[in-house]
Design a protein around this motif. Structure first.
Motif, PDB file in Angstrom:
ATOM      1  N   MET A   1      30.209 -14.610  38.391  1.00  0.00           N
ATOM      2  CA  MET A   1      30.391 -14.003  37.072  1.00  0.00           C
ATOM      3  C   MET A   1      30.228 -15.037  35.960  1.00  0.00           C
ATOM      4  SD  MET A   1      31.047 -11.303  35.251  1.00  0.00           S
ATOM      5  CE  MET A   1      31.970  -9.984  36.036  1.00  0.00           C
ATOM      6  N   THR A   5      26.899 -15.061  33.581  1.00  0.00           N
ATOM      7  CA  THR A   5      27.204 -14.747  32.183  1.00  0.00           C
ATOM      8  C   THR A   5      26.674 -15.836  31.259  1.00  0.00           C
ATOM      9  OG1 THR A   5      29.190 -13.506  32.795  1.00  0.00           O
ATOM     10  CG2 THR A   5      29.053 -14.290  30.534  1.00  0.00           C
ATOM     11  N   ASN A   8      22.879 -15.612  31.192  1.00  0.00           N
ATOM     12  CA  ASN A   8      22.491 -14.437  30.414  1.00  0.00           C
ATOM     13  C   ASN A   8      22.578 -14.725  28.924  1.00  0.00           C
ATOM     14  OD1 ASN A   8      23.402 -11.935  28.819  1.00  0.00           O
ATOM     15  ND2 ASN A   8      22.628 -10.967  30.668  1.00  0.00           N
ATOM     16  N   LYS A   9      23.682 -15.333  28.509  1.00  0.00           N
ATOM     17  CA  LYS A   9      23.898 -15.642  27.094  1.00  0.00           C
ATOM     18  C   LYS A   9      22.865 -16.654  26.583  1.00  0.00           C
ATOM     19  CE  LYS A   9      26.200 -15.967  23.145  1.00  0.00           C
ATOM     20  NZ  LYS A   9      26.226 -14.857  22.167  1.00  0.00           N
ATOM     21  N   VAL A  60      34.120  -6.531  31.049  1.00  0.00           N
ATOM     22  CA  VAL A  60      33.635  -5.963  32.311  1.00  0.00           C
ATOM     23  C   VAL A  60      33.579  -4.442  32.216  1.00  0.00           C
ATOM     24  CG1 VAL A  60      34.052  -5.779  34.792  1.00  0.00           C
ATOM     25  CG2 VAL A  60      34.542  -7.929  33.607  1.00  0.00           C
ATOM     26  N   ILE A  63      30.539  -3.418  30.068  1.00  0.00           N
ATOM     27  CA  ILE A  63      29.270  -3.489  30.801  1.00  0.00           C
ATOM     28  C   ILE A  63      29.163  -2.324  31.777  1.00  0.00           C
ATOM     29  CG2 ILE A  63      27.896  -4.828  32.435  1.00  0.00           C
ATOM     30  CD1 ILE A  63      29.157  -7.364  31.220  1.00  0.00           C
ATOM     31  N   LEU A 218      23.916  -8.323  34.577  1.00  0.00           N
ATOM     32  CA  LEU A 218      23.845  -9.627  33.910  1.00  0.00           C
ATOM     33  C   LEU A 218      22.607 -10.403  34.343  1.00  0.00           C
ATOM     34  CD1 LEU A 218      27.596 -10.699  34.193  1.00  0.00           C
ATOM     35  CD2 LEU A 218      26.371 -10.238  32.059  1.00  0.00           C
ATOM     36  N   HIS A 479      37.155 -10.969  34.220  1.00  0.00           N
ATOM     37  CA  HIS A 479      36.896 -11.076  32.779  1.00  0.00           C
ATOM     38  C   HIS A 479      37.212 -12.479  32.269  1.00  0.00           C
ATOM     39  CE1 HIS A 479      41.096  -9.368  32.893  1.00  0.00           C
ATOM     40  NE2 HIS A 479      41.292 -10.337  32.026  1.00  0.00           N
ATOM     41  N   TYR A 482      34.132 -14.288  32.967  1.00  0.00           N
ATOM     42  CA  TYR A 482      33.129 -13.878  31.976  1.00  0.00           C
ATOM     43  C   TYR A 482      33.334 -14.638  30.660  1.00  0.00           C
ATOM     44  CZ  TYR A 482      30.536 -10.894  28.723  1.00  0.00           C
ATOM     45  OH  TYR A 482      29.674 -10.430  27.763  1.00  0.00           O
ATOM     46  N   GLY A 485      32.227 -18.200  30.879  1.00  0.00           N
ATOM     47  CA  GLY A 485      30.772 -18.367  30.853  1.00  0.00           C
ATOM     48  C   GLY A 485      30.220 -18.294  29.442  1.00  0.00           C
ATOM     49  N   ILE A 486      30.736 -17.337  28.655  1.00  0.00           N
ATOM     50  CA  ILE A 486      30.340 -17.233  27.245  1.00  0.00           C
ATOM     51  C   ILE A 486      30.735 -18.500  26.492  1.00  0.00           C
ATOM     52  CG2 ILE A 486      30.787 -16.007  25.082  1.00  0.00           C
ATOM     53  CD1 ILE A 486      29.018 -14.410  26.933  1.00  0.00           C
TER      54      ILE A 486
END
Length: 501
Positions: A1, A5, A8-9, A60, A63, A218, A479, A482, A485-486
């Motif tokens: 995750m 993430t 993806n960002k 989560v 999404i 993702l 989460h 997540y 990762g952001i």
């Protein structure tokens, strides 16, 4: 995750898509990490992460909602039995406990947990609160205080029998709490840190089309080849000072990744999203995962934080006679002097055994700590035998026929997170003598920023860290992973001045 993430960002942020050369390397042969949707007995199940913990504010949930994963025609592990009024609480000798007997202990346990999670605690709310170090010791002080004030008897039960059953019920709720935290024992959980942990409001639900659908969403924006599976990293070399490695007269990027197949890769930055369990092994002297070793502030945080094992066991029953279904079973086990010798020790801190949805022939039970590790070593026949004898003992009075023959287990599936070298456990917790500061320390990138007055400094942001164990208030959750990762993607985007407005 966390890794997907971040990727993806980084990939979807305007201005950086073409300027950043990204690669996701995964040690296993699948994406998802501790998210692993599977099938068993015709039903969709989760071998790892299962719940969206509160839908209000959860990324989560958003999404899953956006990709229409919250409804499915195929039966799934929806755990609607948790809401059923048909749930029964049974002691191991088959004694069915009336809800009026269970509820006072349930209310007590819930109130104690509520007190432990409040930002400010009134010292008078529970006697003898001083010198409490762990959640476990706090809970037991609360139970002792309850017993000191309890003078009511129960018809047909002497005081000793009543107290023994209450202790068993309380232990059952402790076992449930262990699954939430992954701690082998609640004595390992730091009392003060509990107040920092945050929950999203709203109901807790599972994902009808599987948790993996969120992961696949993702990953879907990333071009083919950007994710490389079967690429286990064995060593990360980095440059904590200003001296960069020079090969053939050319400066190389500061981070050098070594893979199990002998290949290498150079990078300006690497976001490490392995589990805390892998980091704990990676900082051992004989590991060599990081060269040079991580800074002491980082290794000390990794050492202090807790990382436990939670495993799920799924049982497929042979067809059950019409009109009969397996109950949502809450199991109360006795203390040592009253134990049924047929029930194996590894079953005794398991709280629930229930269908994954109302009329499913697939049952689920959760194991934590040393019991979870023991289950990993057992063969299917040993597990079937242990469950069969437990079912027979508990349901001996609530079913007129022989429960063991009525509810016959024909197949088993279990998760094995503890001994999987890519994970070495399930999720993190703040242990006694640790704190949220250690979670923050784990999240800090390396090398640490040097003085602004220094003329020479090493390249910044060589090793970044993400994953559930790096989030101070949402650790142990998907989460939380997540958000981390952001966070690390934004750290790099800010570094390159191409953050989204």
């Amino acid at each position: 995750m966390a890794g997907l993430t971040a990727a993806n960002k980084l990939y979807t942020t305007a201005g950086c898509k073409d300027s950043l050369d990204l690669c996701v390397v995964e040690g296993g042969n699948r994406i998802g990490g501790r998210i692993n949707t599977s099938e068993f007995g015709g039903d969709r199940i989760e071998m790892g992460a299962t719940w969206i913990h509160g839908i209000a504010g959860s990324p989560v949930y958003k999404i899953a909602q956006d990709i229409n994963s919250l409804q499915s025609e195929q039966p799934w592990e929806c755990m609607d039995g948790l809401l059923e009024t048909e749930a029964i609480t049974v002691a191991e000798d088959g004694y069915v406990l009336d809800s009026s007997f269970v509820e006072p202990i349930s209310n007590l346990f819930n109130e104690l947990m509520n007190i432990s999670q409040r930002k400010l605690v009134n010292q008078n709310e529970i006697p003898k609160l001083s010198n409490v170090m762990s959640i476990g010791s706090f809970l037991r002080k609360g139970l002792d205080a309850y017993w000191d004030s309890d003078v009511d008897g129960v018809e047909g039960l002497d005081k000793q029998r009543k107290r023994s059953l209450e202790q068993g019920i309380f232990a059952m709720f402790e076992s449930i709490q262990r699954t939430y935290t992954s701690a082998n024992d609640l004595e390992m959980l730091d009392f003060n840190a509990e107040k920092e942990y945050c929950m999203f409001p709203g109901e807790e639900i599972t994902i009808a089309k599987g948790y993996l659908s969120v992961i696949e969403s993702l990953a879907s924006v990333l071009p083919p080849g950007l994710i490389q599976v079967g690429r286990k990293v064995t060593k990360i070399e980095w440059q904590p000072d200003e001296s960069l490695e020079i090969e053939n007269g050319n400066n190389r990027p500061p981070v050098k990744l070594h893979f199990a197949d002998g290949s290498i890769m150079y990078a300006d930055h690497v976001i490490v999203t392995v589990s805390l369990g892998v980091l704990k092994q990676g900082i051992r002297e004989d590991s060599g995962m990081f060269n040079p070793p991580l800074s002491s502030f980082k290794t000390e945080a990794i050492t202090r934080l807790g990382f436990g094992v939670v495993n799920k066991v799924f049982l497929k029953l042979t067809p059950i006679p019409d009109g009969i279904k397996f109950p949502y079973l809450q199991m109360v086990f006795h203390n040592e002097s009253e134990q049924n010798p047929k029930i194996p020790w590894w079953m005794r801190r398991t709280a629930n055994l229930c269908p994954i949805y109302g009329n499913s022939n697939v049952l689920i039970s959760w194991f934590v700590g040393k019991e979870a590790l023991e289950v990993e070593t057992l063969g299917d026949e040993e597990i079937i035998d242990g469950f069969s004898k437990t079912i027979s003992s508990l349901l001996i009075n609530s079913h007129s026929d022989d429960a063991e023959s009525m509810f016959k287990v024909e197949k088993v599936l279990k998760s094995q997170w503890g001994n999987d070298p890519l994970f070495l456990g399930s999720y993190s917790y703040v242990a006694v003598d640790s704190s949220g500061d250690d979670l923050d320390a784990l999240a800090e990138p390396l090398p640490k920023m040097t003085s602004i007055h220094s003329n020479i400094s090493p390249p910044p942001l060589q090793i970044l860290f993400a994953g559930e164990a790096t989030h101070r208030t949402h650790y142990s959750t998907t989460h939380g992973a997540y958000f981390s990762g952001i966070r690390e993607a934004n750290r790099l985007l800010q570094h390159y001045h191409c953050i989204d407005k």
